[in-house]
Enzyme design. Sequence first.
Site, PDB file in Angstrom:
ATOM      1  N   CYS A   1       6.615 -24.151  25.252  1.00  0.00           N
ATOM      2  CA  CYS A   1       5.234 -24.127  24.760  1.00  0.00           C
ATOM      3  C   CYS A   1       4.656 -25.529  24.575  1.00  0.00           C
ATOM      4  CB  CYS A   1       5.165 -23.344  23.455  1.00  0.00           C
ATOM      5  SG  CYS A   1       5.502 -21.575  23.666  1.00  0.00           S
TER       6      CYS A   1
ATOM      7  N   ASP B   1      32.953  -9.242  21.458  1.00  0.00           N
ATOM      8  CA  ASP B   1      33.068  -7.818  21.166  1.00  0.00           C
ATOM      9  C   ASP B   1      34.379  -7.300  21.755  1.00  0.00           C
ATOM     10  OD1 ASP B   1      32.655  -7.573  23.870  1.00  0.00           O
ATOM     11  OD2 ASP B   1      30.636  -6.808  23.709  1.00  0.00           O
TER      12      ASP B   1
ATOM     13  N   HIS C   1      12.108 -19.941  25.565  1.00  0.00           N
ATOM     14  CA  HIS C   1      11.109 -19.574  24.561  1.00  0.00           C
ATOM     15  C   HIS C   1      11.537 -18.346  23.755  1.00  0.00           C
ATOM     16  CE1 HIS C   1       7.327 -18.438  22.655  1.00  0.00           C
ATOM     17  NE2 HIS C   1       7.567 -17.221  23.107  1.00  0.00           N
TER      18      HIS C   1
ATOM     19  N   CYS D   1       3.929 -21.977  18.635  1.00  0.00           N
ATOM     20  CA  CYS D   1       5.359 -22.198  18.879  1.00  0.00           C
ATOM     21  C   CYS D   1       5.599 -23.658  19.246  1.00  0.00           C
ATOM     22  CB  CYS D   1       5.841 -21.278  20.005  1.00  0.00           C
ATOM     23  SG  CYS D   1       7.584 -21.479  20.432  1.00  0.00           S
TER      24      CYS D   1
ATOM     25  N   ASP E   1      22.861  -8.973  17.419  1.00  0.00           N
ATOM     26  CA  ASP E   1      22.949  -9.514  18.778  1.00  0.00           C
ATOM     27  C   ASP E   1      22.273  -8.552  19.731  1.00  0.00           C
ATOM     28  OD1 ASP E   1      25.050  -8.184  20.966  1.00  0.00           O
ATOM     29  OD2 ASP E   1      25.364  -7.512  18.908  1.00  0.00           O
TER      30      ASP E   1
ATOM     31  N   CYS F   1       8.547 -24.705  20.710  1.00  0.00           N
ATOM     32  CA  CYS F   1       9.676 -24.794  21.633  1.00  0.00           C
ATOM     33  C   CYS F   1       9.324 -25.681  22.826  1.00  0.00           C
ATOM     34  CB  CYS F   1      10.111 -23.405  22.105  1.00  0.00           C
ATOM     35  SG  CYS F   1       9.095 -22.688  23.422  1.00  0.00           S
TER      36      CYS F   1
END
Length: 376
Positions: A311, A94, A337, A306, A268, A308
């Site tokens: 998890c 940015d 996560h 999930c 974002d 991931c």
Amino acid sequence: MKKNIFQQTAVSSESKGRTGLLTTTHGQIETPIFMPVGTQATVKTMTPEELKTIHTQILLSNTYHLYMRPGHDLVARAGGLHSFMNWPGPILTDSGGFQVFSLGPLRKITEEGVAFQSHIDGSRHFISPEKSVEIQNSLGADIIMAFDECIPYPADHEYVLHSVDRTTRWAKRCFDAHNRWDDQHLFGIIQGGIFHDLRQRSAEALLAMDFPGYGIGGLSVGEPKESMYDVLDHLIPQMPQDKPRYLMGVGSPDCLIHGVLRGVDMFDCVLPTRIARNGTAMTSMGQVVIKNAVHTEAFEPLDPNCDCYTCQNYSRAYLRHLFKANEILGLRLLTWHNLHFLLHLMKTLRQAITEDHLVETCRAFYLQYYGKPLEW
């Protein structure tokens, strides 16, 4: 030389949602996409290798913070931001505008730019549109942003009008100062607060400059979400189809869904990482505050739906223990996560657009996550 960097690949028949391919020097990005925020050249608690495992396509870093520490010249000597932080994929920086303006009494806005005191040591600095571009050129990100005046909420029409016109003048100065068109894509930022006529005024002026892409700034700054959606409803039809649309600073699931339905390509926000460090997880059944006593003997995964790393390997009880014991691993696992959750949500939305059932998918997610119907 400016390039055509975006190709629309599919459009929802029931909404303005779309998929696309955004091409950068360090790779292509499938949109719509959420960008994890690595403010100081790192996504807090995560390594670049871990970010790759959750299919992170692009990271965001912060011009103001990297200018203050360690300095853009040092990053340039290190080979640029990609080499410095060991991230091989695309990066967006940015302009530093939001951070400078958030300094409040520590900064003074003039036509030339913004004079401010460092939040670190009180030292005095000045960033102009040209300086912002110079810093970002040195950092070497794939996508850089024009220096704009971030409008507070609420603000009256006259104030916003003067701010919009200043942002337009600054955008032209950024455009003229940019000298890396071949490998860095400079985006303009459309401002205008919640006023439709001023959003149109800003859009018309910036679209005439023909930037490779456009940010939508000045939203998610305290206004009601309905006001943000109203602005998007009126603004996005004015934006070109062949250029990416980036809604800046937005990252809650509801805002991502509403943005995608309205045709936003990029998002974002620090939200998923920040709330993770405070013990809050985004799950398929809504938010979970892992510190709560109800999880003391909860030996099931954080989110059974999930896949991931967190998890698949750890229970709610263990995660709660980590937070109660102030162990850093707890922050890492919840951050892992939450980022996976949002990136997987965006992948699901891309697939839904391609298969043309976006609205149905959004309604089902919204009802399960928030426990109420989606209204848009």
